[in-house]
Scaffold this active site. Structure first.
Site, PDB file in Angstrom:
ATOM      1  N   LYS A 104       0.690  -1.048   0.059  1.00 15.04           N
ATOM      2  CA  LYS A 104      -0.068   0.428   0.060  1.00 15.04           C
ATOM      3  C   LYS A 104       0.420   1.659   0.230  1.00 15.04           C
ATOM      4  O   LYS A 104       1.807   1.185   0.252  1.00 15.04           O
ATOM      5  CB  LYS A 104      -1.006   0.020   1.302  1.00 15.04           C
ATOM      6  CG  LYS A 104      -0.293  -0.188   2.201  1.00 15.04           C
ATOM      7  CD  LYS A 104      -0.779  -0.391   3.406  1.00 15.04           C
ATOM      8  CE  LYS A 104      -0.276   0.180   4.792  1.00 15.04           C
ATOM      9  NZ  LYS A 104      -0.532  -0.771   6.344  1.00 15.04           N
ATOM     10  N   HIS A 154      -7.480  -6.784  12.856  1.00 11.46           N
ATOM     11  CA  HIS A 154      -5.845  -5.643  13.234  1.00 11.46           C
ATOM     12  C   HIS A 154      -5.306  -5.114  15.065  1.00 11.46           C
ATOM     13  O   HIS A 154      -5.668  -5.231  15.021  1.00 11.46           O
ATOM     14  CB  HIS A 154      -5.839  -4.198  12.692  1.00 11.46           C
ATOM     15  CG  HIS A 154      -4.513  -3.881  12.410  1.00 11.46           C
ATOM     16  ND1 HIS A 154      -3.177  -4.169  12.048  1.00 11.46           N
ATOM     17  CD2 HIS A 154      -3.983  -2.719  12.648  1.00 11.46           C
ATOM     18  CE1 HIS A 154      -2.172  -2.945  11.006  1.00 11.46           C
ATOM     19  NE2 HIS A 154      -2.933  -2.101  11.674  1.00 11.46           N
ATOM     20  N   TYR A 171      15.022  31.582   2.943  1.00 14.14           N
ATOM     21  CA  TYR A 171      13.681  32.244   3.047  1.00 14.14           C
ATOM     22  C   TYR A 171      14.058  33.362   5.023  1.00 14.14           C
ATOM     23  O   TYR A 171      14.209  31.796   5.446  1.00 14.14           O
ATOM     24  CB  TYR A 171      12.570  31.591   3.139  1.00 14.14           C
ATOM     25  CG  TYR A 171      12.705  31.810   1.944  1.00 14.14           C
ATOM     26  CD1 TYR A 171      12.439  31.938   0.163  1.00 14.14           C
ATOM     27  CD2 TYR A 171      12.683  29.623   1.063  1.00 14.14           C
ATOM     28  CE1 TYR A 171      12.205  32.228  -0.788  1.00 14.14           C
ATOM     29  CE2 TYR A 171      12.351  30.243  -0.285  1.00 14.14           C
ATOM     30  CZ  TYR A 171      12.004  30.950  -1.423  1.00 14.14           C
ATOM     31  OH  TYR A 171      12.014  30.726  -2.344  1.00 14.14           O
ATOM     32  N   ARG A 185     -11.222   1.031  13.823  1.00 15.83           N
ATOM     33  CA  ARG A 185     -10.630   1.046  12.743  1.00 15.83           C
ATOM     34  C   ARG A 185     -12.370   0.445  11.836  1.00 15.83           C
ATOM     35  O   ARG A 185     -13.317   0.817  12.334  1.00 15.83           O
ATOM     36  CB  ARG A 185      -9.350   0.961  11.856  1.00 15.83           C
ATOM     37  CG  ARG A 185      -9.588   1.849  10.858  1.00 15.83           C
ATOM     38  CD  ARG A 185      -7.686   2.131  10.509  1.00 15.83           C
ATOM     39  NE  ARG A 185      -6.969   0.827  10.477  1.00 15.83           N
ATOM     40  CZ  ARG A 185      -5.775   0.981  10.222  1.00 15.83           C
ATOM     41  NH1 ARG A 185      -4.947   1.981   9.960  1.00 15.83           N
ATOM     42  NH2 ARG A 185      -5.141  -1.189   9.688  1.00 15.83           N
ATOM     43  N   CYS A 212      14.545  24.214   1.829  1.00 12.87           N
ATOM     44  CA  CYS A 212      12.828  25.184   0.687  1.00 12.87           C
ATOM     45  C   CYS A 212      12.166  24.209  -0.528  1.00 12.87           C
ATOM     46  O   CYS A 212      12.614  23.176  -0.032  1.00 12.87           O
ATOM     47  CB  CYS A 212      13.846  25.696  -0.514  1.00 12.87           C
ATOM     48  SG  CYS A 212      15.436  26.715  -0.108  1.00 12.87           S
ATOM     49  N   MET A 213      11.283  24.623  -0.995  1.00 16.26           N
ATOM     50  CA  MET A 213      10.412  23.416  -1.698  1.00 16.26           C
ATOM     51  C   MET A 213      11.228  22.362  -2.983  1.00 16.26           C
ATOM     52  O   MET A 213      11.261  21.110  -2.767  1.00 16.26           O
ATOM     53  CB  MET A 213       9.894  23.256  -2.850  1.00 16.26           C
ATOM     54  CG  MET A 213       9.173  23.040  -3.733  1.00 16.26           C
ATOM     55  SD  MET A 213       7.593  23.575  -4.699  1.00 16.26           S
ATOM     56  CE  MET A 213       6.427  24.259  -3.948  1.00 16.26           C
ATOM     57  N   ASP A 214      12.932  22.881  -3.338  1.00 18.44           N
ATOM     58  CA  ASP A 214      13.670  22.543  -4.503  1.00 18.44           C
ATOM     59  C   ASP A 214      14.687  22.203  -4.320  1.00 18.44           C
ATOM     60  O   ASP A 214      15.856  21.184  -5.208  1.00 18.44           O
ATOM     61  CB  ASP A 214      13.883  22.681  -5.572  1.00 18.44           C
ATOM     62  CG  ASP A 214      11.868  23.697  -6.073  1.00 18.44           C
ATOM     63  OD1 ASP A 214      11.157  22.594  -5.790  1.00 18.44           O
ATOM     64  OD2 ASP A 214      11.518  24.465  -6.553  1.00 18.44           O
ATOM     65  N   ARG A 253       0.764 -10.739   8.372  1.00 15.39           N
ATOM     66  CA  ARG A 253       1.099  -9.666   7.897  1.00 15.39           C
ATOM     67  C   ARG A 253       1.593  -7.821   8.253  1.00 15.39           C
ATOM     68  O   ARG A 253       1.494  -7.267   8.303  1.00 15.39           O
ATOM     69  CB  ARG A 253      -0.360  -9.421   8.327  1.00 15.39           C
ATOM     70  CG  ARG A 253      -1.594  -9.844   7.392  1.00 15.39           C
ATOM     71  CD  ARG A 253      -2.487  -8.538   7.031  1.00 15.39           C
ATOM     72  NE  ARG A 253      -3.347  -8.150   8.568  1.00 15.39           N
ATOM     73  CZ  ARG A 253      -3.782  -8.234   9.451  1.00 15.39           C
ATOM     74  NH1 ARG A 253      -4.579  -9.405   9.083  1.00 15.39           N
ATOM     75  NH2 ARG A 253      -4.241  -7.511  10.310  1.00 15.39           N
TER      76      ARG A 253
HETATM   77  C1  LIG Z   1      -0.474  -1.060   6.880  1.00 18.61           C
HETATM   78  C2  LIG Z   1      -1.700  -2.502   7.647  1.00 18.61           C
HETATM   79  C3  LIG Z   1      -0.171  -3.727   8.316  1.00 18.61           C
HETATM   80  C4  LIG Z   1       1.102  -3.506   8.587  1.00 18.61           C
HETATM   81  O1  LIG Z   1       1.546  -3.141   9.461  1.00 18.61           O
HETATM   82  P1  LIG Z   1       2.916  -3.646   9.968  1.00 18.61           P
HETATM   83  O2  LIG Z   1       3.324  -2.007  11.094  1.00 18.61           O
HETATM   84  O3  LIG Z   1       3.842  -2.101   8.299  1.00 18.61           O
HETATM   85  O4  LIG Z   1       3.741  -3.951   9.608  1.00 18.61           O
HETATM   86  C5  LIG Z   1      -0.211  -4.730   8.824  1.00 18.61           C
HETATM   87  N1  LIG Z   1      -2.065  -5.314   8.901  1.00 18.61           N
HETATM   88  C6  LIG Z   1      -3.384  -3.816   8.195  1.00 18.61           C
HETATM   89  C7  LIG Z   1      -5.062  -4.606   7.949  1.00 18.61           C
HETATM   90  C8  LIG Z   1      -2.731  -3.215   8.141  1.00 18.61           C
HETATM   91  O5  LIG Z   1      -3.577  -2.048   7.552  1.00 18.61           O
END
Ligand SMILES: *Cc1c(COP(=O)(O)O)cnc(C)c1O
Length: 382
Positions: free
Chosen positions: A35, A162, A272, A134, A320-322, A221
């Protein structure tokens, strides 16, 4: 290619995945989140490398991120970690992106679209909210939702939750993770008691994968550790003390080069707002990187340093930006076009990691790499 670039070591990513795999039992599946452009590292290349290293599932946060993987020929199962808008469901289903579901409305939207596209037994995962607050149904609602999924013609391929505090080792956090896990176990039991199969059971993020083997169940995960950074307090020092050491290698090195070297005399100011003025003669190196690249403005005040030829130098004035300016002092030996490293791997000459910058700037490594913008080319190496 411009001098400002993120070098992505896919070999390190694969080596991290192999190291993580040694923490799980054979047969435990692995889902790697790519992601947010793989936490800023580039989703397609990282997904391919992760699959090479034996990943079973990939995960994205938006349907578009999933479609990008499909457009690059990636066939592996892709989980959708966040909810999408109703108008994205058609695209999600036609690209075989597997949603997390937990309420009647969202379940029936997916069921209707799968039916419309003639896809029988379209897979979904049931999300259970055990305390993250969540997405997910309450644990006691899990059997009802599992039944809704089955009745609507979808396939309950997995059930997930989670953790909110698994990366903290304070007693109250440890207790909370235990509570979340027991709620999850209860939800799984209720689903089974209702005569349904919860499918692949998964809850372990990075910290739980390395620290809590009892939470691995059927799939883990891990995210941030795949990219080579610590899962907060479940860091390499803690894991070594525990007797389960791991060596994670940062996957990204952010580098640029000295585009000009400017001799400064006493009284000349930088940038700046003139927040810094030379008190004596010095040399100022100009670097072509700024907040437009994701090298954000608050780094200068926080004392973030830049490494050139194996030595750290302070940033002067506001970023700065760049561009930004670094004080290399007199007779440093630094030359125009020398490489300057913002953070990354030791073997590239980095003296700090994204974790070090995160600590200085009151954030987490995730944010340091994820906010790098499209303007920074990713250079993939092995
Ligand atoms: C992003 C995410 C993970 C991974 O989390 P880490 O802290 O990077 O290991 C696992 N499960 C879900 C649902 C997530 O959104």
């Amino acid at each position: 290619m411009r001098a400002t670039r993120a070098v992505i070591h896919l070999g390190n990513l694969k080596s991290n995945i192999r190291a993580i795999k040694s923490f799980t039992k054979p047969g435990t599946k692995m889902c790697i989140p790519v992601k947010a452009d793989a936490y800023g590292h580039g989703s397609v290349e990282c997904a391919k490398a992760a699959l090479d290293a034996g990943t079973d599932f990939l995960a994205v946060a938006t349907v578009d991120e999933g479609v990008e993987l499909r457009e690059h020929g990636i066939k592996a199962p892709v989980l959708l970690f966040s909810l999408c808008a109703p108008e994205e469901i058609e695209n999600a289903v036609s690209n075989e992106i597997i949603p997390f579901v937990f309420d009647g409305e969202y379940i029936s939207l997916f069921a209707k679209e799968a039916e419309r596209q003639g896809k029988k037994n379209y897979p979904v995962h049931l999300a259970v909210d055990t305390g993250m607050g969540r997405i997910g149904c309450l644990p006691e609602e899990a059997p009802l939702m599992a039944k809704k999924i089955a009745d609507s013609g979808l396939f309950l391929q997995g059930t997930m939750t989670h953790f909110a505090t698994s990366d903290s080792k304070t007693p109250s956090s440890v207790e909370y993770t235990k509570l979340q896990f027991s709620r999850f176990t209860k939800a799984l039991e209720l689903i089974t008691q209702a005569g349904l199969n919860p499918g692949i059971r998964h809850c372990a993020n990075s910290a739980a994968t390395l620290d809590l083997p009892e939470t691995h169940l059927d799939m883990v995960r891990p995210g941030i550790i795949v990219y080579g950074y610590d899962a907060d307090e479940v860091n390499s020092e803690y894991l070594s003390k525990k007797g389960t050491p791991i060596s994670l290698k940062p996957v990204m090195t952010l580098e640029t080069e000295v585009s000009a070297l400017r001799p400064f005399s006493k009284g000349m100011s930088v940038g700046y707002g003139r927040t810094w003025t030379a008190e004596e003669e010095t040399d100022i190196a100009v670097l072509p990187i700024g907040y437009g690249d994701g090298f954000v403005r608050r780094f200068s005040k926080a004392g973030v340093k830049v490494s050139i030829n194996g030595k750290n130098y302070p940033i002067r004035g506001r970023i700065c930006m760049d561009q930004c300016m670094v004080d290399v002092g007199k007779n440093s030996g630094v030359k125009r076009w020398d490489k300057a490293i913002l953070f990354g791997c030791r073997e590239d000459g980095a003296l700090q990691t994204a974790d070090d910058i995160a600590r200085l700037t009151d954030t987490i490594s995730y944010e340091i790499t994820t906010v790098l913008t499209r303007r920074v080319p990713r250079l993939y190496v092995d």
